[in-house]
Design a protein around this motif. Structure first.
Motif, PDB file in Angstrom:
ATOM      1  N   PRO A 207     -22.075  81.902 -71.616  1.00 18.72           N
ATOM      2  CA  PRO A 207     -21.287  81.769 -70.387  1.00 18.72           C
ATOM      3  C   PRO A 207     -22.165  81.598 -69.142  1.00 18.72           C
ATOM      4  CG  PRO A 207     -20.355  83.477 -71.767  1.00 18.72           C
ATOM      5  CD  PRO A 207     -21.667  83.086 -72.389  1.00 18.72           C
ATOM      6  N   LEU A 208     -23.299  82.282 -69.091  1.00 16.24           N
ATOM      7  CA  LEU A 208     -24.217  82.131 -67.962  1.00 16.24           C
ATOM      8  C   LEU A 208     -24.784  80.718 -67.928  1.00 16.24           C
ATOM      9  CD1 LEU A 208     -25.809  83.221 -65.570  1.00 16.24           C
ATOM     10  CD2 LEU A 208     -27.518  84.106 -67.204  1.00 16.24           C
ATOM     11  N   GLU A 209     -25.173  80.200 -69.099  1.00 17.01           N
ATOM     12  CA  GLU A 209     -25.672  78.818 -69.174  1.00 17.01           C
ATOM     13  C   GLU A 209     -24.634  77.848 -68.605  1.00 17.01           C
ATOM     14  OE1 GLU A 209     -26.828  77.594 -73.113  1.00 17.01           O
ATOM     15  OE2 GLU A 209     -28.048  79.387 -73.399  1.00 17.01           O
ATOM     16  N   VAL A 210     -23.378  78.048 -68.985  1.00 17.56           N
ATOM     17  CA  VAL A 210     -22.312  77.150 -68.534  1.00 17.56           C
ATOM     18  C   VAL A 210     -22.134  77.246 -67.022  1.00 17.56           C
ATOM     19  CG1 VAL A 210     -19.829  76.675 -68.658  1.00 17.56           C
ATOM     20  CG2 VAL A 210     -21.131  77.091 -70.753  1.00 17.56           C
ATOM     21  N   ILE A 211     -22.124  78.457 -66.482  1.00 17.02           N
ATOM     22  CA  ILE A 211     -21.972  78.609 -65.033  1.00 17.02           C
ATOM     23  C   ILE A 211     -23.095  77.878 -64.304  1.00 17.02           C
ATOM     24  CG2 ILE A 211     -22.136  80.292 -63.134  1.00 17.02           C
ATOM     25  CD1 ILE A 211     -20.416  82.187 -64.839  1.00 17.02           C
ATOM     26  N   LYS A 212     -24.313  78.006 -64.795  1.00 20.22           N
ATOM     27  CA  LYS A 212     -25.449  77.319 -64.167  1.00 20.22           C
ATOM     28  C   LYS A 212     -25.290  75.803 -64.244  1.00 20.22           C
ATOM     29  CE  LYS A 212     -28.879  80.981 -64.603  1.00 20.22           C
ATOM     30  NZ  LYS A 212     -30.167  81.376 -65.191  1.00 20.22           N
ATOM     31  N   ILE A 213     -24.827  75.310 -65.379  1.00 20.38           N
ATOM     32  CA  ILE A 213     -24.614  73.863 -65.541  1.00 20.38           C
ATOM     33  C   ILE A 213     -23.531  73.382 -64.575  1.00 20.38           C
ATOM     34  CG2 ILE A 213     -23.698  72.109 -67.124  1.00 20.38           C
ATOM     35  CD1 ILE A 213     -25.136  73.730 -69.401  1.00 20.38           C
ATOM     36  N   LEU A 214     -22.432  74.113 -64.496  1.00 16.71           N
ATOM     37  CA  LEU A 214     -21.342  73.711 -63.605  1.00 16.71           C
ATOM     38  C   LEU A 214     -21.785  73.755 -62.146  1.00 16.71           C
ATOM     39  CD1 LEU A 214     -18.181  75.356 -65.217  1.00 16.71           C
ATOM     40  CD2 LEU A 214     -19.217  73.130 -65.659  1.00 16.71           C
ATOM     41  N   ASN A 215     -22.475  74.811 -61.750  1.00 17.36           N
ATOM     42  CA  ASN A 215     -22.937  74.921 -60.366  1.00 17.36           C
ATOM     43  C   ASN A 215     -23.918  73.809 -60.005  1.00 17.36           C
ATOM     44  OD1 ASN A 215     -21.359  77.145 -59.788  1.00 17.36           O
ATOM     45  ND2 ASN A 215     -22.994  78.618 -60.145  1.00 17.36           N
ATOM     46  N   ALA A 216     -24.747  73.410 -60.962  1.00 17.90           N
ATOM     47  CA  ALA A 216     -25.729  72.353 -60.712  1.00 17.90           C
ATOM     48  C   ALA A 216     -25.097  70.964 -60.704  1.00 17.90           C
ATOM     49  CB  ALA A 216     -26.839  72.416 -61.759  1.00 17.90           C
ATOM     50  N   SER A 217     -23.896  70.854 -61.207  1.00 17.38           N
ATOM     51  CA  SER A 217     -23.265  69.538 -61.378  1.00 17.38           C
ATOM     52  C   SER A 217     -22.891  68.857 -60.072  1.00 17.38           C
ATOM     53  CB  SER A 217     -22.001  69.666 -62.235  1.00 17.38           C
ATOM     54  OG  SER A 217     -20.956  70.267 -61.479  1.00 17.38           O
ATOM     55  N   LYS A 218     -22.659  69.606 -59.022  1.00 14.71           N
ATOM     56  CA  LYS A 218     -22.198  69.080 -57.726  1.00 14.71           C
ATOM     57  C   LYS A 218     -20.824  68.443 -57.843  1.00 14.71           C
ATOM     58  CE  LYS A 218     -26.122  70.252 -55.931  1.00 14.71           C
ATOM     59  NZ  LYS A 218     -26.274  71.610 -55.584  1.00 14.71           N
TER      60      LYS A 218
ATOM     61  N   LEU B 275     -23.659  77.240 -82.209  1.00 17.42           N
ATOM     62  CA  LEU B 275     -23.599  75.787 -82.096  1.00 17.42           C
ATOM     63  C   LEU B 275     -24.091  75.353 -80.727  1.00 17.42           C
ATOM     64  CD1 LEU B 275     -22.397  74.151 -84.421  1.00 17.42           C
ATOM     65  CD2 LEU B 275     -20.327  73.924 -83.103  1.00 17.42           C
ATOM     66  N   GLU B 276     -25.009  74.438 -80.713  1.00 21.78           N
ATOM     67  CA  GLU B 276     -25.503  73.900 -79.443  1.00 21.78           C
ATOM     68  C   GLU B 276     -24.807  72.562 -79.187  1.00 21.78           C
ATOM     69  OE1 GLU B 276     -27.601  75.071 -77.139  1.00 21.78           O
ATOM     70  OE2 GLU B 276     -27.784  76.932 -78.262  1.00 21.78           O
ATOM     71  N   ASN B 277     -24.198  72.453 -78.053  1.00 15.44           N
ATOM     72  CA  ASN B 277     -23.578  71.199 -77.637  1.00 15.44           C
ATOM     73  C   ASN B 277     -24.014  70.893 -76.224  1.00 15.44           C
ATOM     74  OD1 ASN B 277     -21.599  70.391 -79.795  1.00 15.44           O
ATOM     75  ND2 ASN B 277     -20.939  72.488 -79.445  1.00 15.44           N
ATOM     76  N   GLU B 278     -24.230  69.625 -75.963  1.00 16.07           N
ATOM     77  CA  GLU B 278     -24.570  69.200 -74.610  1.00 16.07           C
ATOM     78  C   GLU B 278     -23.315  69.206 -73.754  1.00 16.07           C
ATOM     79  OE1 GLU B 278     -27.648  68.239 -73.349  1.00 16.07           O
ATOM     80  OE2 GLU B 278     -28.394  69.066 -75.239  1.00 16.07           O
ATOM     81  N   ILE B 279     -23.485  69.495 -72.487  1.00 14.82           N
ATOM     82  CA  ILE B 279     -22.388  69.392 -71.538  1.00 14.82           C
ATOM     83  C   ILE B 279     -22.787  68.333 -70.524  1.00 14.82           C
ATOM     84  CG2 ILE B 279     -21.019  70.543 -69.763  1.00 14.82           C
ATOM     85  CD1 ILE B 279     -21.497  73.175 -71.226  1.00 14.82           C
ATOM     86  N   ASP B 280     -22.127  67.186 -70.602  1.00 13.44           N
ATOM     87  CA  ASP B 280     -22.380  66.091 -69.670  1.00 13.44           C
ATOM     88  C   ASP B 280     -21.292  66.115 -68.603  1.00 13.44           C
ATOM     89  OD1 ASP B 280     -22.933  63.762 -68.318  1.00 13.44           O
ATOM     90  OD2 ASP B 280     -22.411  62.432 -69.990  1.00 13.44           O
ATOM     91  N   THR B 281     -21.526  66.863 -67.535  1.00 13.24           N
ATOM     92  CA  THR B 281     -20.518  66.987 -66.479  1.00 13.24           C
ATOM     93  C   THR B 281     -20.308  65.677 -65.729  1.00 13.24           C
ATOM     94  OG1 THR B 281     -22.172  67.793 -64.913  1.00 13.24           O
ATOM     95  CG2 THR B 281     -20.915  69.450 -66.154  1.00 13.24           C
ATOM     96  N   GLY B 282     -21.266  64.772 -65.820  1.00 12.83           N
ATOM     97  CA  GLY B 282     -21.174  63.505 -65.098  1.00 12.83           C
ATOM     98  C   GLY B 282     -20.010  62.633 -65.510  1.00 12.83           C
ATOM     99  N   LYS B 283     -19.473  62.822 -66.699  1.00 18.18           N
ATOM    100  CA  LYS B 283     -18.383  61.960 -67.165  1.00 18.18           C
ATOM    101  C   LYS B 283     -16.998  62.457 -66.765  1.00 18.18           C
ATOM    102  CE  LYS B 283     -18.078  63.817 -71.889  1.00 18.18           C
ATOM    103  NZ  LYS B 283     -18.155  63.465 -73.296  1.00 18.18           N
TER     104      LYS B 283
END
Length: 176
Positions: A141-152, A112-120
């Motif tokens: 899990p690697l994708e998520v770590i990259k998204i979280l790290n990029a979120s600031k 399942l592909e879901n978007e992660i909008d960390t901005g909210k």
């Protein structure tokens, strides 16, 4: 604060469970409740939180945190990184508690592909990997770590940052 190795923590848990008679699920509940109280005390202005849980026992801490934050009136989304069927037996107790409490669980896995909008979110909680982690993070899990790290965004890791081995070995890849 006392810092211990992964092996020492596992030994402490075994002694607590086997010799002191405190079940693992109770320890998990205490840990998650304590972390949620820490969040309420130290991040008083948060209104929205995303908890990122894997499928191991660290995930259970994340589910408990989500449950208590929700009870404090904070809007919580839980991102389950991995297959629901692979959630550890103890963690599934608290995942089911979240489901029964109508906490939004977003399944972020290979199927399942879901978007992660960390901005909210005001705060991101990392409960993906704990002291038992070894090797290199790969896949979702690697994708998520990259998204979280990029979120600031501010990230609070449970036990330790996901991707960081607890054994004193240098990380082999991306780390929260």
């Amino acid at each position: 604060m006392k810092v211990v190795t992964a092996k020492e923590m596992q030994d402490i848990d075994k002694i607590t469970i086997n010799e002191r008679g405190i079940p693992g699920a109770v320890l998990m509940g205490f840990a998650g409740k304590s972390i949620s109280e820490f969040i309420i005390k130290n991040f008083a202005s948060i209104r929205t939180t995303a908890v990122f849980s894997g499928t191991g026992n660290n995930a259970g801490d994340g589910f408990v945190i989500a449950y208590f934050l929700n009870n404090f009136g904070i809007e919580v989304d839980v991102y389950l990184i991995g297959d629901r069927e692979k959630v550890s037996e103890t963690s599934s107790i608290y995942m089911n508690l979240c489901i029964q409490s109508d906490i939004n669980i977003i399944y972020y896995n290979e199927k399942l592909e879901n978007e992660i909008d960390t901005g909210k979110y005001d705060l991101l909680v990392d409960a993906s990997f704990g002291t038992g982690f070894k090797g290199e993070v790969k896949g979702k899990p690697l994708e998520v770590i990259k998204i979280l790290n990029a979120s600031k965004k501010e990230i609070l890791s449970v036990d330790m940052p996901s991707g960081l081995p607890a054994s004193g070995i240098a990380p082999q890849g991306e780390v929260i």
